[in-house]
Design an enzyme around this catalytic site. Structure first.
Site, PDB file in Angstrom:
ATOM      1  N   HIS A  34       0.845  -1.197   0.000  1.00 24.09           N
ATOM      2  CA  HIS A  34       0.000   0.000   0.000  1.00 24.09           C
ATOM      3  C   HIS A  34       0.877   1.243   0.000  1.00 24.09           C
ATOM      4  O   HIS A  34       2.076   1.190   0.319  1.00 24.09           O
ATOM      5  CB  HIS A  34      -0.972  -0.002   1.191  1.00 24.09           C
ATOM      6  CG  HIS A  34      -0.373   0.471   2.487  1.00 24.09           C
ATOM      7  ND1 HIS A  34      -0.978   1.397   3.300  1.00 24.09           N
ATOM      8  CD2 HIS A  34       0.784   0.134   3.110  1.00 24.09           C
ATOM      9  CE1 HIS A  34      -0.240   1.621   4.369  1.00 24.09           C
ATOM     10  NE2 HIS A  34       0.834   0.876   4.283  1.00 24.09           N
TER      11      HIS A  34
ATOM     12  N   HIS B 278      -5.207   5.725   1.394  1.00 18.44           N
ATOM     13  CA  HIS B 278      -4.368   4.654   0.856  1.00 18.44           C
ATOM     14  C   HIS B 278      -4.751   4.313  -0.579  1.00 18.44           C
ATOM     15  O   HIS B 278      -5.883   4.544  -1.005  1.00 18.44           O
ATOM     16  CB  HIS B 278      -4.552   3.342   1.639  1.00 18.44           C
ATOM     17  CG  HIS B 278      -4.553   3.446   3.106  1.00 18.44           C
ATOM     18  ND1 HIS B 278      -3.543   2.950   3.900  1.00 18.44           N
ATOM     19  CD2 HIS B 278      -5.486   3.927   3.982  1.00 18.44           C
ATOM     20  CE1 HIS B 278      -3.830   3.133   5.187  1.00 18.44           C
ATOM     21  NE2 HIS B 278      -5.003   3.743   5.248  1.00 18.44           N
TER      22      HIS B 278
ATOM     23  N   GLN C 189      -7.599  -2.102   9.937  1.00 16.00           N
ATOM     24  CA  GLN C 189      -8.780  -1.271  10.128  1.00 16.00           C
ATOM     25  C   GLN C 189      -9.879  -1.725   9.158  1.00 16.00           C
ATOM     26  O   GLN C 189      -9.575  -2.166   8.044  1.00 16.00           O
ATOM     27  CB  GLN C 189      -8.428   0.195   9.900  1.00 16.00           C
ATOM     28  CG  GLN C 189      -7.452   0.738  10.943  1.00 16.00           C
ATOM     29  CD  GLN C 189      -7.089   2.177  10.698  1.00 16.00           C
ATOM     30  OE1 GLN C 189      -7.958   3.041  10.536  1.00 16.00           O
ATOM     31  NE2 GLN C 189      -5.799   2.489  10.676  1.00 16.00           N
TER      32      GLN C 189
ATOM     33  N   SER D 235      -5.855   6.124   9.616  1.00 16.35           N
ATOM     34  CA  SER D 235      -4.443   6.439   9.384  1.00 16.35           C
ATOM     35  C   SER D 235      -4.261   7.491   8.300  1.00 16.35           C
ATOM     36  O   SER D 235      -3.287   8.250   8.316  1.00 16.35           O
ATOM     37  CB  SER D 235      -3.671   5.168   8.993  1.00 16.35           C
ATOM     38  OG  SER D 235      -3.688   4.231  10.044  1.00 16.35           O
TER      39      SER D 235
ATOM     40  N   CYS E 188       3.933   5.416   5.536  1.00 24.42           N
ATOM     41  CA  CYS E 188       3.949   4.217   6.383  1.00 24.42           C
ATOM     42  C   CYS E 188       5.386   3.692   6.474  1.00 24.42           C
ATOM     43  O   CYS E 188       6.169   3.821   5.523  1.00 24.42           O
ATOM     44  CB  CYS E 188       3.038   3.142   5.791  1.00 24.42           C
ATOM     45  SG  CYS E 188       2.999   1.589   6.731  1.00 24.42           S
TER      46      CYS E 188
END
Length: 272
Positions: A168, A266, A240, A263, A222
């Site tokens: 990702h 993505h 999640q 977060s 990330c």
């Protein structure tokens, strides 16, 4: 049926609605001129509280659906902070779905950020809405109308897998649950800027100008960036909810649309 509702509580609310409907004033909401029944995609909403799905709602036939505490609501929401006519979910004649906050008292949050009243905001796969001060999360999944009319989504047609391996690319924003990364100690970009950033990267990948692996190494917020965004194998329940739903819906080698989580924003590519 316009909706498939699994919650006993909401069924009770709907019963009260039908019994008292005659005594309620007419709805003040006027559908936009561009509202039309869904053409190209159908939205399904998982209503979650504390990570548990309380009900599933399907928006599959009407041009718009009202949410609120009014007895006229298509989607009743009994929380005290929710206005009688709080928000509308409206299909555009182009097939896209929008949410409109109807000048509610306590507002509507889109992926954690308040949206402007009376301004249509486009819903994409993985969008999370919250209304008023309620902790319930309304998480959207979009599927093609053709798959819907056949009575089965692409996810239902493929064998259920217990784990996947994905890469990702993440863009955090100032409202992310931890707005810092190896790239920036303090992230100040807005949700809109993060969305534009990830959409730009996705367009480059689709055009064959770059790979997710290469972009993640330098652009992802990330820590998996050092592995080209590779998260390794993970099972259901480890990520999640919006991220998990998108990841497990992918075929091997397929790239997701934009996915929103606590977060950030993505794009996901399934590797195995």
């Amino acid at each position: 049926a316009a909706k498939q509702v699994q919650s006993v509580h909401c069924a009770a609310v709907r019963t009260r609605c039908s019994l008292q409907r005659e005594n309620m004033p007419p709805s003040k909401f006027k559908a936009p001129s561009w509202a039309a029944p869904p053409k190209t995609s159908i939205a399904t909403i998982d209503v979650q509280k504390a990570g548990v799905v309380e009900e599933t709602i399907r928006l599959d036939s009407k041009p718009y659906y009202l949410l609120g505490r009014t007895m006229e609501a298509d989607i009743p929401h009994p929380h005290d902070s929710v206005s009688r006519e709080h928000a509308a979910l409206v299909y555009h004649e182009s097939g896209k779905l929008y949410v409109i906050d109807l000048a509610s008292t306590h507002g509507t949050r889109y992926n954690g950020q308040a949206i402007d009243a009376n301004k249509p905001t486009k819903i994409v796969d993985g969008t999370k809405l919250q209304f008023g001060a309620s902790e319930r999360e309304y998480i959207f999944s979009l599927q093609s109308k053709r798959d819907s009319d056949e009575g089965s989504s692409a996810v239902e047609k493929r064998p259920r897998v217990s784990r996947v391996r994905c890469r990702h690319l993440l863009a955090k924003h100032r409202d992310s649950r931890r707005p810092s990364s190896w790239r920036e100690e303090v992230i100040t970009r807005t949700l809109e800027e993060a969305t534009e950033r990830i959409q730009k990267f996705r367009d480059q990948i689709v055009a064959g100008e770059a790979t997710l692996k290469d972009l993640a190494k330098t652009e992802s917020d990330c820590s998996s960036a050092k592995r080209g965004g590779d998260l390794g194998f993970f099972e259901r329940g480890q990520m999640q909810p919006s991220f998990e739903k998108a990841a497990f819906a992918l075929d091997v080698g397929q790239l997701s649309e934009l996915v929103y989580s606590d977060s950030g924003v993505h794009i996901i590519e399934r590797v195995e």
